[in-house]
Design a protein around this motif. Structure first.
Motif, short mmCIF file in Angstrom:
data_model
loop_
_atom_site.label_atom_id
_atom_site.label_comp_id
_atom_site.label_asym_id
_atom_site.label_seq_id
_atom_site.Cartn_x
_atom_site.Cartn_y
_atom_site.Cartn_z
N TRP A 127 50.94 12.77 113.63
CA TRP A 127 51.23 11.00 114.77
C TRP A 127 50.51 10.46 113.82
O TRP A 127 49.74 9.08 114.07
CB TRP A 127 50.97 11.32 116.84
CG TRP A 127 50.83 10.58 116.86
CD1 TRP A 127 49.46 9.66 117.18
CD2 TRP A 127 51.79 9.65 117.53
NE1 TRP A 127 49.80 8.56 118.31
CE2 TRP A 127 51.05 8.38 118.04
CE3 TRP A 127 53.58 9.58 117.35
CZ2 TRP A 127 51.37 7.66 118.81
CZ3 TRP A 127 53.59 8.51 118.13
CH2 TRP A 127 52.60 7.37 118.90
N ASP A 128 49.18 11.23 114.21
CA ASP A 128 47.17 10.66 113.09
C ASP A 128 47.87 9.72 111.56
O ASP A 128 47.40 8.55 111.63
CB ASP A 128 46.45 11.61 113.12
CG ASP A 128 46.01 11.60 115.04
OD1 ASP A 128 46.60 10.97 115.52
OD2 ASP A 128 45.21 12.68 114.65
N PRO A 158 44.69 19.63 120.96
CA PRO A 158 45.13 18.58 119.47
C PRO A 158 46.14 17.17 120.04
O PRO A 158 45.61 16.56 119.80
CB PRO A 158 45.95 20.10 119.15
CG PRO A 158 46.16 20.84 119.60
CD PRO A 158 45.70 20.83 120.69
N LEU A 159 47.15 17.71 121.05
CA LEU A 159 47.25 15.66 121.42
C LEU A 159 47.02 15.05 122.58
O LEU A 159 46.68 13.74 122.96
CB LEU A 159 49.15 16.76 122.02
CG LEU A 159 50.08 16.72 120.75
CD1 LEU A 159 51.35 17.20 122.11
CD2 LEU A 159 50.55 15.44 119.77
N TYR A 160 45.27 15.98 123.00
CA TYR A 160 44.62 15.15 124.48
C TYR A 160 44.49 13.63 123.27
O TYR A 160 43.64 13.63 122.69
CB TYR A 160 43.18 15.74 124.62
CG TYR A 160 42.77 14.84 125.34
CD1 TYR A 160 42.44 14.97 126.58
CD2 TYR A 160 41.43 14.28 124.51
CE1 TYR A 160 42.40 13.70 127.08
CE2 TYR A 160 40.30 13.52 125.34
CZ TYR A 160 40.66 13.23 126.95
OH TYR A 160 39.95 12.07 127.89
N GLY A 161 44.19 12.52 124.26
CA GLY A 161 44.34 11.40 123.80
C GLY A 161 45.36 10.60 122.72
O GLY A 161 45.43 9.40 122.73
N ARG A 162 46.86 11.75 122.87
CA ARG A 162 47.78 10.52 121.40
C ARG A 162 49.20 9.75 122.53
O ARG A 162 49.42 9.60 121.90
CB ARG A 162 48.74 11.95 121.02
CG ARG A 162 47.30 12.16 119.47
CD ARG A 162 46.37 12.82 119.18
NE ARG A 162 45.02 12.47 118.02
CZ ARG A 162 44.27 13.34 118.15
NH1 ARG A 162 43.69 13.55 119.49
NH2 ARG A 162 43.49 13.00 117.01
N ALA A 163 48.94 10.33 123.64
CA ALA A 163 50.23 10.21 123.88
C ALA A 163 50.06 8.88 124.73
O ALA A 163 48.80 7.74 125.03
CB ALA A 163 50.42 10.93 126.01
N THR A 164 50.94 7.82 124.58
CA THR A 164 51.12 6.05 125.13
C THR A 164 51.30 5.95 126.25
O THR A 164 51.36 4.48 126.64
CB THR A 164 51.75 5.51 123.85
OG1 THR A 164 53.29 5.63 124.27
CG2 THR A 164 51.06 5.47 122.40
N GLY A 165 52.40 6.97 126.18
CA GLY A 165 52.20 7.38 127.98
C GLY A 165 52.88 8.42 129.34
O GLY A 165 52.94 9.18 128.23
N ILE A 166 51.82 8.24 129.84
CA ILE A 166 52.27 9.85 130.76
C ILE A 166 52.73 9.91 132.14
O ILE A 166 53.03 8.84 132.86
CB ILE A 166 51.03 10.38 130.89
CG1 ILE A 166 50.48 11.05 129.23
CG2 ILE A 166 51.07 12.22 131.53
CD1 ILE A 166 48.94 11.18 129.58
#
Length: 484
Positions: A127-128, A158-166
């Protein structure tokens, strides 16, 4: 036919048509309808939909590869299985979807991580480094709510803060659930919801052409039908020590609400151990701890405050009527169990659900700006208040009581009090007087409005009172259900 979930579909559609990459996490308890909602969303869009299974990491990679390679990827000329997860994920960039988003859904994502704990880190790196700069919509879906919240989305993961929608999917509200029974009377729609709750998988088991009684007998109480073994199946799938959980859930279903009371009724006799088991049930979305609507966040931390209740109506129905009569049902005495045990108690059983439905009705009124004020809190109120007592000198006394619905304005200067009666008798004027006595001390500094809900109408004195009052509203069950 797909029913409801308009909000969820709109949420997903808004992300799909956005101008940037989207990384969405959608989760919720089992049977809540996540997979069907995602399939409905994907319909008509080029996409890859992969459902994870409980298998080895190597087998998972092979299955995921096969799903991706069904598309017209350049790699399909050279490989039948990607050599590793990094190359498999990287191939998403090659999906031949033109100007449309490269839509990939990974259902039951926690299964993928079970055998390979490095996958969240791999996705984070992908993702990054690349995904976030491309027209991609990646949706991770899961039923293991504890894993999603504590592992996938939590800080330092690792995926903390990557989601654009939860998006956490909840059971259907009543106004969607009732659409499964368009031919039922308003009262039977409430009763059906009291029996099944808002889980689409459960609602789908009932046949609209059968009466409520016939559906309960045929699709819940008859050995071999799906719902007959649903509770046992789900508990065995999610939990160990199912006999202990059976005892706990049964005690709550039969009216135990306090921690100590649940411990004693379930024969655990250990509050700390009971708390752990109840916490597990809360994480599964089966039990909740309900607090009085006016309680502060600090007070919520007090283990002696609040009441435990089942959030799942079907679990409550099964443990109230099925679990304790399992031997009779195994013997095929379906008619006897319904006639002598369920039918006489069904209205009383549904009374708490009628409160939930009426509360939902008030929420809908606020959305339509049809309330006398806007509230910022709504729920049940529990505490001590003045009640009428003809035996006392003053005619009143202080007692533990509840208010079915209490809505509070931000400044606490306006109160909406709702009382609900789901019984075969009209709401009486004397019962209204009991309601007005509650929270009497607050009337010195606040405006009070009364909303009364009844399945069997109202007596003449109460109807006359409503005619001349601007602060009293009366609603029948039919008016609540139809929500005009």
């Amino acid at each position: 036919m797909f029913i409801g979930r308009e909000a969820e579909l709109q949420f997903l559609e808004d992300r799909y048509i956005s101008s940037h990459a989207e990384f969405v996490v959608l989760y919720g308890r089992r049977r809540v309808g996540k997979t069907e909602t995602l399939k409905q969303f994907c319909e008509g869009k080029p996409h890859v939909f992969y459902s994870c299974t409980q298998c080895t990491d190597q087998a998972q990679l092979a299955k995921f590869s096969a799903q991706l390679l069904r598309e017209d990827l350049p790699a399909k000329q050279y490989v039948t299985v990607f050599p590793d997860w990094e190359k498999a994920f990287h191939s998403i960039l090659d999906l031949p979807y033109g100007e449309k988003k490269k839509l990939v859904v990974i259902d039951e994502f926690p299964y993928m991580c079970q055998r390979n704990t490095a996958i969240p880190s791999l996705l984070q790196n992908m993702w990054d480094a690349e995904f976030k700069d491309h027209s991609i919509m990646l949706i991770l879906c899961g039923s293991a709510m504890s894993f999603i919240e504590k592992e996938l989305l939590a800080e330092k993961n690792p995926l903390y803060g990557r989601a654009t929608g939860i998006y956490k999917m909840n059971p259907m509200v009543f106004y969607d659930a009732k659409k499964f029974f368009p031919d039922y009377s308003p009262e039977d729609q409430i009763l059906a919801y009291a029996v099944l709750g808002g889980i689409p998988h459960y609602l789908n088991q009932f046949q609209n052409g059968l009466s409520l009684e016939e559906n309960i007998k045929k699709n819940i109480l008859t050995k071999g039908c799906i719902l007959y073994s649903e509770v046992e199946f789900l508990l065995h799938q999610e939990l160990r020590e199912t006999p202990v959980y059976n005892s706990l859930i049964e005690s709550v279903a039969l009216g135990s609400t306090k921690l100590n009371e649940i411990s004693q009724k379930s024969l655990l006799c250990n509050n700390s151990k009971t708390s752990v088991y109840l916490k597990n049930l809360m994480e599964l979305g089966i039990v909740e701890r309900e607090f009085s609507v006016d309680i502060s966040e600090k007070e919520r931390g007090n283990s002696n405050r609040g009441m435990y209740r089942l959030t799942d109506n079907f679990f409550r129905f099964w443990y109230a009527f099925g679990f304790g009569n399992y031997s009779q049902l195994e013997d095929g005495d379906v008619d006897g169990v319904y006639r002598y045990l369920i039918a006489p108690e069904l209205h009383a059983f549904a009374s708490g659900v009628f409160e939930d439905v009426s509360r939902e009705f008030v929420r809908e009124l606020q959305k339509r700006n049809k309330l006398p004020f806007r509230y910022n809190r709504i729920g049940r109120w529990m505490g001590k208040t003045t009640v009428r007592d003809v035996n006392s000198e003053s005619g009143n006394r202080m007692a533990e009581t509840e208010i079915d619905i209490l809505a509070l304005s931000p400044r606490r200067d306006q109160y909406l009090i709702g009382e609900c009666k789901f019984k075969n008798a009209p709401f009486r004027y004397s019962e209204f007087l009991d309601t007005t006595a509650k929270l009497a001390a607050e009337k010195k500094q606040a405006e009070f409005y009364y909303y009364l809900f009844s399945a069997s109408g109202f007596d003449e004195m109460l109807l006359a009172e409503a005619e001349k009052s601007d602060t009293l509203k009366l609603y029948t069950a039919e008016e609540v259900v139809q929500l005009r």
